[in-house]
Design a protein around this motif. Structure first.
Motif, PDB file in Angstrom:
ATOM      1  N   THR A  68       0.830  -1.202   0.000  1.00  0.00           N
ATOM      2  CA  THR A  68       0.000   0.000   0.000  1.00  0.00           C
ATOM      3  C   THR A  68       0.867   1.255   0.000  1.00  0.00           C
ATOM      4  O   THR A  68       0.561   2.232  -0.686  1.00  0.00           O
ATOM      5  N   MET A  69       1.973   1.214   0.760  1.00  0.00           N
ATOM      6  CA  MET A  69       2.892   2.357   0.770  1.00  0.00           C
ATOM      7  C   MET A  69       3.486   2.597  -0.613  1.00  0.00           C
ATOM      8  O   MET A  69       3.587   3.741  -1.063  1.00  0.00           O
ATOM      9  N   ILE A  70       3.874   1.536  -1.282  1.00  0.00           N
ATOM     10  CA  ILE A  70       4.468   1.678  -2.625  1.00  0.00           C
ATOM     11  C   ILE A  70       3.439   2.241  -3.591  1.00  0.00           C
ATOM     12  O   ILE A  70       3.745   3.127  -4.401  1.00  0.00           O
ATOM     13  N   ARG A  71       2.212   1.763  -3.511  1.00  0.00           N
ATOM     14  CA  ARG A  71       1.145   2.266  -4.385  1.00  0.00           C
ATOM     15  C   ARG A  71       0.894   3.755  -4.130  1.00  0.00           C
ATOM     16  O   ARG A  71       0.760   4.548  -5.057  1.00  0.00           O
ATOM     17  N   SER A  72       0.873   4.138  -2.854  1.00  0.00           N
ATOM     18  CA  SER A  72       0.651   5.548  -2.516  1.00  0.00           C
ATOM     19  C   SER A  72       1.825   6.412  -2.951  1.00  0.00           C
ATOM     20  O   SER A  72       1.643   7.535  -3.417  1.00  0.00           O
ATOM     21  N   ALA A  73       3.049   5.889  -2.781  1.00  0.00           N
ATOM     22  CA  ALA A  73       4.225   6.648  -3.200  1.00  0.00           C
ATOM     23  C   ALA A  73       4.218   6.872  -4.712  1.00  0.00           C
ATOM     24  O   ALA A  73       4.565   7.955  -5.194  1.00  0.00           O
ATOM     25  N   ASN A  74       3.814   5.853  -5.464  1.00  0.00           N
ATOM     26  CA  ASN A  74       3.709   6.019  -6.923  1.00  0.00           C
ATOM     27  C   ASN A  74       2.646   7.045  -7.282  1.00  0.00           C
ATOM     28  O   ASN A  74       2.825   7.846  -8.203  1.00  0.00           O
ATOM     29  N   GLU A  75       1.520   7.023  -6.562  1.00  0.00           N
ATOM     30  CA  GLU A  75       0.462   8.004  -6.807  1.00  0.00           C
ATOM     31  C   GLU A  75       0.946   9.426  -6.515  1.00  0.00           C
ATOM     32  O   GLU A  75       0.712  10.342  -7.302  1.00  0.00           O
ATOM     33  N   ILE A  76       1.658   9.583  -5.406  1.00  0.00           N
ATOM     34  CA  ILE A  76       2.189  10.899  -5.045  1.00  0.00           C
ATOM     35  C   ILE A  76       3.208  11.358  -6.083  1.00  0.00           C
ATOM     36  O   ILE A  76       3.231  12.525  -6.480  1.00  0.00           O
ATOM     37  N   GLN A  77       4.043  10.427  -6.539  1.00  0.00           N
ATOM     38  CA  GLN A  77       5.051  10.776  -7.542  1.00  0.00           C
ATOM     39  C   GLN A  77       4.394  11.192  -8.856  1.00  0.00           C
ATOM     40  O   GLN A  77       4.811  12.156  -9.488  1.00  0.00           O
ATOM     41  N   GLN A  78       3.359  10.494  -9.281  1.00  0.00           N
ATOM     42  CA  GLN A  78       2.667  10.845 -10.518  1.00  0.00           C
ATOM     43  C   GLN A  78       2.033  12.222 -10.407  1.00  0.00           C
ATOM     44  O   GLN A  78       2.081  13.010 -11.348  1.00  0.00           O
ATOM     45  N   LYS A  79       1.414  12.521  -9.271  1.00  0.00           N
ATOM     46  CA  LYS A  79       0.821  13.842  -9.084  1.00  0.00           C
ATOM     47  C   LYS A  79       1.894  14.914  -9.096  1.00  0.00           C
ATOM     48  O   LYS A  79       1.700  15.991  -9.632  1.00  0.00           O
ATOM     49  N   GLY A  80       3.058  14.612  -8.509  1.00  0.00           N
ATOM     50  CA  GLY A  80       4.159  15.566  -8.506  1.00  0.00           C
ATOM     51  C   GLY A  80       4.682  15.822  -9.899  1.00  0.00           C
ATOM     52  O   GLY A  80       5.006  16.950 -10.260  1.00  0.00           O
ATOM     53  N   LEU A  81       4.761  14.773 -10.702  1.00  0.00           N
ATOM     54  CA  LEU A  81       5.233  14.943 -12.078  1.00  0.00           C
ATOM     55  C   LEU A  81       4.236  15.749 -12.892  1.00  0.00           C
ATOM     56  O   LEU A  81       4.622  16.567 -13.726  1.00  0.00           O
ATOM     57  N   LEU A  82       2.942  15.532 -12.659  1.00  0.00           N
ATOM     58  CA  LEU A  82       1.936  16.303 -13.380  1.00  0.00           C
ATOM     59  C   LEU A  82       1.995  17.771 -12.994  1.00  0.00           C
ATOM     60  O   LEU A  82       1.883  18.650 -13.835  1.00  0.00           O
ATOM     61  N   ASP A  83       2.177  18.053 -11.699  1.00  0.00           N
ATOM     62  CA  ASP A  83       2.271  19.439 -11.250  1.00  0.00           C
ATOM     63  C   ASP A  83       3.519  20.114 -11.804  1.00  0.00           C
ATOM     64  O   ASP A  83       3.503  21.268 -12.180  1.00  0.00           O
ATOM     65  N   ALA A  84       4.628  19.369 -11.854  1.00  0.00           N
ATOM     66  CA  ALA A  84       5.878  19.940 -12.329  1.00  0.00           C
ATOM     67  C   ALA A  84       5.837  20.229 -13.831  1.00  0.00           C
ATOM     68  O   ALA A  84       6.421  21.193 -14.299  1.00  0.00           O
ATOM     69  N   SER A  85       5.121  19.388 -14.584  1.00  0.00           N
ATOM     70  CA  SER A  85       5.085  19.586 -16.031  1.00  0.00           C
ATOM     71  C   SER A  85       4.075  20.642 -16.445  1.00  0.00           C
ATOM     72  O   SER A  85       4.025  21.035 -17.603  1.00  0.00           O
ATOM     73  N   GLY A  86       3.234  21.072 -15.505  1.00  0.00           N
ATOM     74  CA  GLY A  86       2.265  22.110 -15.811  1.00  0.00           C
ATOM     75  C   GLY A  86       0.942  21.589 -16.321  1.00  0.00           C
ATOM     76  O   GLY A  86       0.060  22.356 -16.651  1.00  0.00           O
ATOM     77  N   ASP A  87       0.799  20.273 -16.427  1.00  0.00           N
ATOM     78  CA  ASP A  87      -0.472  19.702 -16.846  1.00  0.00           C
ATOM     79  C   ASP A  87      -1.462  19.823 -15.709  1.00  0.00           C
ATOM     80  O   ASP A  87      -1.121  19.638 -14.554  1.00  0.00           O
ATOM     81  N   GLY A  88      -2.697  20.085 -16.046  1.00  0.00           N
ATOM     82  CA  GLY A  88      -3.720  20.217 -15.019  1.00  0.00           C
ATOM     83  C   GLY A  88      -4.308  18.883 -14.658  1.00  0.00           C
ATOM     84  O   GLY A  88      -4.230  17.911 -15.396  1.00  0.00           O
ATOM     85  N   ALA A  89      -4.919  18.831 -13.494  1.00  0.00           N
ATOM     86  CA  ALA A  89      -5.569  17.605 -13.044  1.00  0.00           C
ATOM     87  C   ALA A  89      -6.799  17.312 -13.902  1.00  0.00           C
ATOM     88  O   ALA A  89      -7.195  16.174 -14.059  1.00  0.00           O
ATOM     89  N   ASP A  90      -7.387  18.362 -14.482  1.00  0.00           N
ATOM     90  CA  ASP A  90      -8.576  18.172 -15.301  1.00  0.00           C
ATOM     91  C   ASP A  90      -8.261  17.347 -16.534  1.00  0.00           C
ATOM     92  O   ASP A  90      -9.057  16.517 -16.966  1.00  0.00           O
ATOM     93  N   GLU A  91      -7.058  17.571 -17.112  1.00  0.00           N
ATOM     94  CA  GLU A  91      -6.691  16.825 -18.297  1.00  0.00           C
ATOM     95  C   GLU A  91      -6.507  15.359 -17.971  1.00  0.00           C
ATOM     96  O   GLU A  91      -6.881  14.490 -18.733  1.00  0.00           O
ATOM     97  N   GLU A  92      -5.930  15.069 -16.788  1.00  0.00           N
ATOM     98  CA  GLU A  92      -5.733  13.685 -16.392  1.00  0.00           C
ATOM     99  C   GLU A  92      -7.077  13.000 -16.178  1.00  0.00           C
ATOM    100  O   GLU A  92      -7.279  11.881 -16.606  1.00  0.00           O
ATOM    101  N   GLU A  93      -7.995  13.692 -15.514  1.00  0.00           N
ATOM    102  CA  GLU A  93      -9.303  13.106 -15.260  1.00  0.00           C
ATOM    103  C   GLU A  93     -10.045  12.858 -16.569  1.00  0.00           C
ATOM    104  O   GLU A  93     -10.690  11.840 -16.737  1.00  0.00           O
ATOM    105  N   ASP A  94      -9.928  13.794 -17.521  1.00  0.00           N
ATOM    106  CA  ASP A  94     -10.593  13.597 -18.798  1.00  0.00           C
ATOM    107  C   ASP A  94     -10.012  12.392 -19.516  1.00  0.00           C
ATOM    108  O   ASP A  94     -10.734  11.614 -20.135  1.00  0.00           O
TER     109      ASP A  94
END
Length: 123
Positions: free
Chosen positions: A87-113
């Protein structure tokens, strides 16, 4: 001599107060703010401890019912540890993906779409 309309005076006063307080900028809600590193670390620790606790509880309960005092408790505690780490590894991957999306400037709306589009395509 007539005085200015009280409503217009009140509106002017409210505009001046808002400008003085800087309320022209919308305030961020607490939920909209990004999580701090400490909050993410606590989340991971809690997930690990919860896995250990649940595994220990199940093992101890089964040991009391069956009568094999340390055997099942040890096995289920180890299984709980493995589940907590996964569960920790899964959460860490989720946090890392969100961090990469924030760093690249992509919005969360695009990911959800994109996710919704994938779900719609699978149906």
């Amino acid at each position: 001599m007539t005085e200015p309309d009280p409503k217009s005076r009140l509106a002017a006063l409210e505009a001046r107060i808002a400008a003085a307080r800087g309320r022209d900028e919308p305030r961020k809600r607490h939920q909209d703010e990004h999580y701090s590193q400490a909050q993410m670390a606590w989340r991971l620790v809690i997930e690990l401890v919860a896995g250990l606790g649940i595994g220990f509880g199940i093992g101890y309960g089964l040991d009391i019912l069956v009568g094999t005092t340390p055997f099942l408790m040890v096995i289920f505690t180890l299984l709980g540890f493995v589940a907590g780490v996964k569960t920790m590894i899964r959460s860490a991957n989720e946090i890392q993906q969100k961090g990469l999306l924030d760093a690249s400037g992509d919005g969360a709306d695009e990911e959800e779409d994109g996710e919704n589009g994938d779900r719609d395509a699978r149906r």
